[in-house]
Write a protein that holds these residues in place. Sequence first.
Motif, PDB file in Angstrom:
ATOM      1  N   HIS A  76      42.742  29.560  46.250  1.00 23.33           N
ATOM      2  CA  HIS A  76      42.709  29.115  44.859  1.00 23.33           C
ATOM      3  C   HIS A  76      43.677  29.935  43.992  1.00 23.33           C
ATOM      4  N   PHE A  77      44.712  29.286  43.486  1.00 24.02           N
ATOM      5  CA  PHE A  77      45.643  29.944  42.573  1.00 24.02           C
ATOM      6  C   PHE A  77      45.972  28.987  41.431  1.00 24.02           C
ATOM      7  N   TYR A  78      46.210  29.567  40.243  1.00 24.64           N
ATOM      8  CA  TYR A  78      46.340  28.770  39.024  1.00 24.64           C
ATOM      9  C   TYR A  78      47.429  29.349  38.119  1.00 24.64           C
ATOM     10  N   THR A  79      47.935  28.497  37.250  1.00 28.07           N
ATOM     11  CA  THR A  79      48.755  28.943  36.118  1.00 28.07           C
ATOM     12  C   THR A  79      47.977  28.787  34.808  1.00 28.07           C
ATOM     13  N   GLN A 121      54.688  30.824  41.524  1.00 33.64           N
ATOM     14  CA  GLN A 121      55.069  31.414  42.799  1.00 33.64           C
ATOM     15  C   GLN A 121      54.365  32.751  43.018  1.00 33.64           C
ATOM     16  N   LYS A 122      54.301  33.572  41.960  1.00 34.63           N
ATOM     17  CA  LYS A 122      53.592  34.844  42.069  1.00 34.63           C
ATOM     18  C   LYS A 122      52.115  34.623  42.371  1.00 34.63           C
ATOM     19  N   ALA A 123      51.513  33.661  41.689  1.00 35.64           N
ATOM     20  CA  ALA A 123      50.090  33.379  41.914  1.00 35.64           C
ATOM     21  C   ALA A 123      49.852  32.933  43.354  1.00 35.64           C
ATOM     22  N   GLN A 124      50.704  32.066  43.858  1.00 35.37           N
ATOM     23  CA  GLN A 124      50.538  31.577  45.233  1.00 35.37           C
ATOM     24  C   GLN A 124      50.714  32.704  46.246  1.00 35.37           C
ATOM     25  N   GLN A 125      51.709  33.551  46.020  1.00 37.38           N
ATOM     26  CA  GLN A 125      51.937  34.663  46.939  1.00 37.38           C
ATOM     27  C   GLN A 125      50.764  35.630  46.948  1.00 37.38           C
ATOM     28  N   ARG A 126      50.213  35.925  45.767  1.00 33.89           N
ATOM     29  CA  ARG A 126      49.083  36.845  45.704  1.00 33.89           C
ATOM     30  C   ARG A 126      47.844  36.227  46.342  1.00 33.89           C
ATOM     31  N   ALA A 127      47.619  34.937  46.127  1.00 33.48           N
ATOM     32  CA  ALA A 127      46.480  34.254  46.748  1.00 33.48           C
ATOM     33  C   ALA A 127      46.603  34.292  48.259  1.00 33.48           C
ATOM     34  N   GLU A 130      34.378  40.105  45.120  1.00 31.24           N
ATOM     35  CA  GLU A 130      34.888  39.018  45.955  1.00 31.24           C
ATOM     36  C   GLU A 130      35.914  38.216  45.159  1.00 31.24           C
ATOM     37  N   LEU A 131      37.157  38.237  45.604  1.00 28.65           N
ATOM     38  CA  LEU A 131      38.233  37.552  44.894  1.00 28.65           C
ATOM     39  C   LEU A 131      38.170  36.058  45.194  1.00 28.65           C
ATOM     40  N   ILE A 132      37.820  35.283  44.171  1.00 30.50           N
ATOM     41  CA  ILE A 132      37.668  33.836  44.329  1.00 30.50           C
ATOM     42  C   ILE A 132      38.962  33.102  44.005  1.00 30.50           C
ATOM     43  N   ALA A 133      39.671  33.550  42.965  1.00 32.60           N
ATOM     44  CA  ALA A 133      40.883  32.856  42.538  1.00 32.60           C
ATOM     45  C   ALA A 133      41.769  33.804  41.754  1.00 32.60           C
ATOM     46  N   VAL A 134      43.080  33.495  41.738  1.00 29.18           N
ATOM     47  CA  VAL A 134      44.039  34.280  40.975  1.00 29.18           C
ATOM     48  C   VAL A 134      44.813  33.350  40.042  1.00 29.18           C
ATOM     49  N   CYS A 135      45.373  33.951  38.990  1.00 28.00           N
ATOM     50  CA  CYS A 135      46.088  33.163  37.989  1.00 28.00           C
ATOM     51  C   CYS A 135      47.284  33.955  37.467  1.00 28.00           C
ATOM     52  N   ASP A 136      48.407  33.272  37.296  1.00 24.14           N
ATOM     53  CA  ASP A 136      49.581  33.881  36.694  1.00 24.14           C
ATOM     54  C   ASP A 136      50.439  32.767  36.108  1.00 24.14           C
ATOM     55  N   GLN A 137      51.160  33.060  35.044  1.00 21.56           N
ATOM     56  CA  GLN A 137      52.044  32.057  34.467  1.00 21.56           C
ATOM     57  C   GLN A 137      53.133  31.640  35.448  1.00 21.56           C
ATOM     58  N   ASP A 138      53.498  32.551  36.338  1.00 18.99           N
ATOM     59  CA  ASP A 138      54.480  32.269  37.381  1.00 18.99           C
ATOM     60  C   ASP A 138      53.741  31.747  38.607  1.00 18.99           C
TER      61      ASP A 138
END
Length: 337
Positions: free
Chosen positions: A55-58, A42-48, A32-40
């Motif tokens: 939930h998306f984070y840098t 915009q990429k994190a938000q798009q993947r979320a 179950e994907l709870i949250a994603v994280c990327d230094q970018d």
Amino acid sequence: MANEQKARVGFIGCGRHSGLRLYPGLAEAGLELIAVCDQDEQKAQQRATQYSTPHFYTDWRAMCSEHQLDAVLVVTGPQGHYELGKQLLEQGLHVFTEKPASATTAQAEELVQVAQATGRHMQIGFNYRYSMGVERAMKMIEAGRFATPATVSVRWYLGEPDTRRFMQHYVCHALDLLHYVTPGGLTHLDPERELHMEYHRQDNFDWYVLTMRSQQNSIAVLELGAHMSGEGHHARIDFMSGDGLLSVDDFTQVTHYETAPWGDLRKEGSKTYDGDRVWRTEPLLMRGSIWHTYGYVNELTRFREAIQGLRTPEATVAEAAWGMHVMDRLAKQAARE
């Protein structure tokens, strides 16, 4: 998955490879994907957004502190796999990373020690173990439809002319495959003393043949080149026993070349040769299910089952570290030539 408990995971890395190969199989694998994280960001938000999580984070630390996670998947590159993997293990989380496990063998050995000290599983993305062709062949052997192999050969011809990149991104897969499919495995062997190697540099490519013997006395052979295209024939696994030859081509086709006494060797009542058998799985590729054909869903499923205590951990960082020791020896030989 209806009757099984899902594992809650975070994912660090929102690049192209993970988007094509790993994210699509998470839900089917019971993660179950709870949250994603990327230094970018915009990429994190798009993947979320793509996977319907708000939930998306840098900052991966914030992600881990704000959510109760069972594990974190990391796809960032070798140095990131080491640095993030080590810190995540120390926080008590199980970790899945793509290959290679780290940038150096010393780093991989450090990860082995941390995983052992924390009692957490760190699995490396050796997906070809679980490709459809390999799985069919292994099940035939396990079911007794093909006798325990006396010899196992992995022939790997995909890569790049650069020795370092060839090792880190391609040979690691070939070594893991040979260890996995050889009865008894190979990680007990000392890479400096217990394998025989032939090496040649020609046409701007490295060429290797390695031979070794498993704990169950099977002979294992690894043949390496980097000259073929991924769009054509680039890998083959051969099992040989008294039942003939069992071959897996490019992880998608399995052929059992039958055997029987012939000519003057044929006696009354002896087995009669009745033809070869071919199982073709290429049509799956036409339907676009690359994450099934090449084992991505299966490796994620086994990761979930391992962290839930439902199976013995597989594709461990310890196995990856052994392979990196072997690659060090191969690279040293190339440097001497």
